[in-house]
Design a protein around this motif. Structure first.
Motif, PDB file in Angstrom:
ATOM      1  N   SER A   6       0.761  -1.136   0.082  1.00 19.99           N
ATOM      2  CA  SER A   6       0.028   0.111   0.019  1.00 19.99           C
ATOM      3  C   SER A   6       1.084   1.263  -0.016  1.00 19.99           C
ATOM      4  O   SER A   6       2.112   1.260   0.263  1.00 19.99           O
ATOM      5  CB  SER A   6      -0.890  -0.105   1.212  1.00 19.99           C
ATOM      6  N   ARG A   7       0.355   2.159  -0.065  1.00 14.54           N
ATOM      7  CA  ARG A   7       0.986   3.547  -0.289  1.00 14.54           C
ATOM      8  C   ARG A   7       0.775   4.309   1.054  1.00 14.54           C
ATOM      9  O   ARG A   7      -0.204   4.425   1.550  1.00 14.54           O
ATOM     10  CB  ARG A   7       0.412   4.668  -1.454  1.00 14.54           C
ATOM     11  N   ILE A   8       1.816   4.666   1.194  1.00  9.15           N
ATOM     12  CA  ILE A   8       2.083   5.633   2.822  1.00  9.15           C
ATOM     13  C   ILE A   8       1.802   7.174   2.532  1.00  9.15           C
ATOM     14  O   ILE A   8       2.509   7.774   1.807  1.00  9.15           O
ATOM     15  CB  ILE A   8       3.220   5.124   3.628  1.00  9.15           C
ATOM     16  N   GLY A   9       0.985   7.633   3.235  1.00  9.92           N
ATOM     17  CA  GLY A   9       0.747   9.328   3.147  1.00  9.92           C
ATOM     18  C   GLY A   9       1.683   9.931   4.022  1.00  9.92           C
ATOM     19  O   GLY A   9       2.543   9.321   5.017  1.00  9.92           O
ATOM     20  N   SER A  10       2.163  11.176   3.771  1.00 11.87           N
ATOM     21  CA  SER A  10       3.079  12.076   4.486  1.00 11.87           C
ATOM     22  C   SER A  10       2.915  12.320   5.772  1.00 11.87           C
ATOM     23  O   SER A  10       3.648  12.598   6.436  1.00 11.87           O
ATOM     24  CB  SER A  10       3.130  13.267   3.441  1.00 11.87           C
ATOM     25  N   ASP A  11       1.595  11.908   6.442  1.00 11.76           N
ATOM     26  CA  ASP A  11       1.537  12.123   7.667  1.00 11.76           C
ATOM     27  C   ASP A  11       1.730  10.981   8.548  1.00 11.76           C
ATOM     28  O   ASP A  11       1.620  10.926   9.770  1.00 11.76           O
ATOM     29  CB  ASP A  11      -0.121  12.605   8.051  1.00 11.76           C
ATOM     30  N   TYR A  12       1.826   9.925   7.879  1.00 13.18           N
ATOM     31  CA  TYR A  12       2.290   8.689   8.696  1.00 13.18           C
ATOM     32  C   TYR A  12       3.565   8.598   9.507  1.00 13.18           C
ATOM     33  O   TYR A  12       3.309   8.231  10.718  1.00 13.18           O
ATOM     34  CB  TYR A  12       2.086   7.387   7.846  1.00 13.18           C
ATOM     35  N   PRO A  13       4.670   9.012   8.857  1.00 13.85           N
ATOM     36  CA  PRO A  13       5.712   9.084   9.859  1.00 13.85           C
ATOM     37  C   PRO A  13       5.761   9.599  11.160  1.00 13.85           C
ATOM     38  O   PRO A  13       5.963   9.062  12.199  1.00 13.85           O
ATOM     39  CB  PRO A  13       6.948   9.494   9.014  1.00 13.85           C
ATOM     40  N   GLU A  14       4.960  10.930  11.157  1.00 12.29           N
ATOM     41  CA  GLU A  14       4.932  11.575  12.383  1.00 12.29           C
ATOM     42  C   GLU A  14       3.809  11.015  13.487  1.00 12.29           C
ATOM     43  O   GLU A  14       3.913  11.075  14.623  1.00 12.29           O
ATOM     44  CB  GLU A  14       4.126  13.061  12.167  1.00 12.29           C
ATOM     45  N   GLN A  15       2.825  10.056  12.784  1.00 11.73           N
ATOM     46  CA  GLN A  15       1.699   9.493  13.710  1.00 11.73           C
ATOM     47  C   GLN A  15       2.580   7.983  14.344  1.00 11.73           C
ATOM     48  O   GLN A  15       2.663   7.883  15.579  1.00 11.73           O
ATOM     49  CB  GLN A  15       0.925   8.794  12.860  1.00 11.73           C
ATOM     50  N   LEU A  16       3.779   7.602  13.426  1.00  9.69           N
ATOM     51  CA  LEU A  16       4.545   6.593  14.050  1.00  9.69           C
ATOM     52  C   LEU A  16       5.384   7.146  15.295  1.00  9.69           C
ATOM     53  O   LEU A  16       5.857   6.512  16.131  1.00  9.69           O
ATOM     54  CB  LEU A  16       5.605   5.841  12.856  1.00  9.69           C
ATOM     55  N   ARG A  17       6.029   8.222  14.833  1.00 12.14           N
ATOM     56  CA  ARG A  17       6.888   8.851  15.860  1.00 12.14           C
ATOM     57  C   ARG A  17       6.138   9.173  17.146  1.00 12.14           C
ATOM     58  O   ARG A  17       6.693   9.319  18.361  1.00 12.14           O
ATOM     59  CB  ARG A  17       7.467  10.262  15.168  1.00 12.14           C
ATOM     60  N   ALA A  18       4.863   9.663  17.022  1.00 10.81           N
ATOM     61  CA  ALA A  18       4.122  10.002  18.215  1.00 10.81           C
ATOM     62  C   ALA A  18       3.941   8.475  19.089  1.00 10.81           C
ATOM     63  O   ALA A  18       4.040   8.378  20.171  1.00 10.81           O
ATOM     64  CB  ALA A  18       2.832  10.453  17.836  1.00 10.81           C
ATOM     65  N   ARG A  19       3.592   7.581  18.330  1.00 11.52           N
ATOM     66  CA  ARG A  19       3.710   6.192  18.955  1.00 11.52           C
ATOM     67  C   ARG A  19       5.045   5.791  19.660  1.00 11.52           C
ATOM     68  O   ARG A  19       5.211   5.191  20.874  1.00 11.52           O
ATOM     69  CB  ARG A  19       3.070   5.172  17.778  1.00 11.52           C
ATOM     70  N   THR A  20       5.919   6.081  18.881  1.00  9.84           N
ATOM     71  CA  THR A  20       7.290   5.697  19.500  1.00  9.84           C
ATOM     72  C   THR A  20       7.698   6.463  20.764  1.00  9.84           C
ATOM     73  O   THR A  20       8.274   6.009  21.616  1.00  9.84           O
ATOM     74  CB  THR A  20       8.571   5.927  18.285  1.00  9.84           C
ATOM     75  N   ALA A  21       7.190   7.847  20.760  1.00 11.14           N
ATOM     76  CA  ALA A  21       7.512   8.504  21.893  1.00 11.14           C
ATOM     77  C   ALA A  21       6.699   7.978  23.068  1.00 11.14           C
ATOM     78  O   ALA A  21       7.179   7.900  24.164  1.00 11.14           O
ATOM     79  CB  ALA A  21       6.934   9.969  21.551  1.00 11.14           C
ATOM     80  N   ARG A  22       5.581   7.683  22.981  1.00 12.95           N
ATOM     81  CA  ARG A  22       4.688   6.949  23.971  1.00 12.95           C
ATOM     82  C   ARG A  22       5.099   5.766  24.601  1.00 12.95           C
ATOM     83  O   ARG A  22       5.405   5.596  25.806  1.00 12.95           O
ATOM     84  CB  ARG A  22       3.302   6.907  23.525  1.00 12.95           C
ATOM     85  N   LEU A  23       5.807   4.923  23.731  1.00 14.62           N
ATOM     86  CA  LEU A  23       6.226   3.656  23.926  1.00 14.62           C
ATOM     87  C   LEU A  23       7.603   3.897  24.694  1.00 14.62           C
ATOM     88  O   LEU A  23       7.855   3.144  25.750  1.00 14.62           O
ATOM     89  CB  LEU A  23       6.640   2.890  22.876  1.00 14.62           C
ATOM     90  N   ARG A  24       8.217   4.837  24.396  1.00 11.09           N
ATOM     91  CA  ARG A  24       9.617   5.179  25.297  1.00 11.09           C
ATOM     92  C   ARG A  24       9.088   5.566  26.572  1.00 11.09           C
ATOM     93  O   ARG A  24      10.143   5.182  27.260  1.00 11.09           O
ATOM     94  CB  ARG A  24      10.204   6.652  24.479  1.00 11.09           C
ATOM     95  N   ARG A  25       8.056   5.866  27.081  1.00 10.72           N
ATOM     96  CA  ARG A  25       7.906   5.969  28.565  1.00 10.72           C
ATOM     97  C   ARG A  25       7.854   4.897  29.481  1.00 10.72           C
ATOM     98  O   ARG A  25       7.842   4.906  30.565  1.00 10.72           O
ATOM     99  CB  ARG A  25       6.518   7.046  28.591  1.00 10.72           C
ATOM    100  N   LEU A  26       7.710   3.721  28.794  1.00 10.20           N
ATOM    101  CA  LEU A  26       7.710   2.470  29.266  1.00 10.20           C
ATOM    102  C   LEU A  26       9.139   2.397  30.145  1.00 10.20           C
ATOM    103  O   LEU A  26       9.306   1.717  31.060  1.00 10.20           O
ATOM    104  CB  LEU A  26       7.841   1.350  28.322  1.00 10.20           C
TER     105      LEU A  26
END
Length: 439
Positions: free
Chosen positions: A144-164
């Motif tokens: 599938s094709r990834i939109g330009s906003d997806y990396p920032e959504q993924l970065r936000a998820r990564t930031a939240r997981l970092r809190r563990l």
């Protein structure tokens, strides 16, 4: 597991024996297996079956060949032999009866029963691949094709997981972080996207690799950590993200310095150069403090002080500047603790003790792994200053905090402190701490 008693369960009387307790505390499972066979009549084949190990491997360990270092295997053996988690440096196992945690004198409110429950809740979340408040994210399908906003959504998820990582050790978080990294790597391989989106995804991948590498390092998986840090550096360079590229090198330097001091200093110096003078102030503060640490371990007083001053100057610039989430934890308290650690390594207790005491007084006990580690340096400096009873008291606090944290580093860091304390075992305060460490 509750209610099930495996055929390899060690008798309580055997668990209380001094030689068994010492072997468990040192993760000397060869001795544990030998005692299990000679004293409890548990065969090596039965141990192998219950511990999910090959019989030949059990035999080799029993003959003193090899060791067990991974969190997963230690936990498996503990469960199979019904060894309480505290005896091997783990949290209480699921089959253990719940009990009120020991509360040491001088502890803050965050280490009461609520704090322990909170840590256990986060641990359960990590095991399920979840985190509190984790942003919703629909993973694109292969091709599938990834939109330009997806990396920032993924970065936000990564930031939240970092809190563990604030409340858990690498033994708990490694698989979660590695899964995120592998998922993004597959996305880069299988999906379609524009060149800018691809660079943004590579940047997130570099961040995730560092996160997984840190958990691997914290959990004793040093070879895995090295590979992930190197992969992070490659991805960051390909993404054109100089800050993350510099931080990947800083992680490598931190891991390398204990084995090769000059190589560690060289990598730490490169990390500062690669990030460059235009890096965010928080990033520069982090890289300079890691450089200071490399010089301190090598015994370079002047270079250590110079790097700490550079870190302090960068941190003063940070107010009002946008910082990457992965340096959000770098603040004045963190820099003060690193300063105290450096002076401890340089055997300058008159400098180390005041700054560590002040910084740790405002450091939350809920960050149990890190505070336990930092207290070990304070205890070390007290010993260097000849304040043995105070060193024993601080070591006791560190042991309490380290109990149940799935990280190999507190035990490793406290081992030489306990060895130094053993020279003063005629003192009652020291005897108490040494007994607690063994039991």
């Amino acid at each position: 597991m509750t209610g099930y008693e495996p055929p390899t369960a060690l008798p309580r009387v055997l668990l209380q024996r001094a030689d068994m307790r010492a072997a468990l505390a040192a993760h000397d499972f060869g001795t544990v297996f030998r005692l299990a066979r000679s004293e409890a009549r548990i065969s090596y084949s039965k141990i192998a079956a219950e511990c999910d190990m090959k019989p030949e491997r059990v035999g080799l360990l029993a003959r003193g060949q090899g060791s067990v270092t991974t969190y997963e295997k230690i936990a498996r053996i503990s469960d199979a032999l019904r060894v309480p988690g505290r005896m091997v440096g783990l949290a209480p196992r699921p089959w253990e009866a719940p009990a009120l945690p020991h509360r040491a004198a001088g502890r803050g409110p965050d280490t009461d029963r609520g704090g322990v429950r909170r840590r256990e809740f986060f641990k359960a979340s990590a095991g399920a691949g979840l985190a509190v408040g984790l942003p919703e994210l629909t993973r694109p399908r292969a091709g599938s094709r990834i939109g330009s906003d997806y990396p920032e959504q993924l970065r936000a998820r990564t930031a939240r997981l970092r809190r563990l990582d604030d409340v858990l050790g690498g033994g708990d978080t490694y698989k979660v972080y590695l899964g995120e990294y592998e998922s993004t790597k597959a996305l880069l391989r299988d999906a379609t996207y524009t060149e800018p989106t691809g660079r943004a995804l590579l940047s997130v991948l570099a961040e995730q690799a560092q996160q997984a590498g840190w958990a691997a390092f914290d959990g004793g998986r040093h070879q895995d950590a090295t590979g992930l840090y190197e992969a992070s550096h490659r991805a960051a360079v390909d993404a054109g993200d100089a800050e993350l590229a510099g931080n990947a090198l800083a992680f490598l330097a931190y891991q390398t310095i204990s084995d090769d001091r000059q190589a560690g200093i060289g990598i730490a110096s490169r990390s500062v150069e690669e990030a460059g003078p235009r890096a965010a102030p928080g990033v520069r503060a982090l890289l300079y403090e890691r450089l200071a640490w490399a010089h301190a371990v090598a015994g370079n007083d002047t270079e250590t002080e110079r790097a700490l001053e550079a870190a302090q100057a960068a941190l003063k610039e940070a107010d009002g500047h946008r910082q990457p989430d992965w340096v959000a934890w770098v603040d004045q308290t963190e820099l003060d603790i690193m300063t105290g650690r450096c002076w401890t390594e340089l055997r300058r207790p008159l400098r180390a003790v005041p700054v560590l005491e002040a910084a740790l007084a405002r450091y939350d006990d809920a960050h149990a792994r890190d505070k336990s580690l930092y207290l070990s340096w304070l205890a070390d400096s007290y010993l260097t200053a000849g304040e043995v009873e105070q060193a024993a008291a601080v070591t006791g606090r560190a042991l309490d905090l380290a109990s149940g944290v799935a990280s190999v580093r507190p035990r490793q860091r406290l081992a030489p402190v306990l060895q130094r304390l053993d020279e003063h075992k005629a003192l009652p305060a020291v005897v108490e701490v040494l007994d607690r460490a063994r039991g």
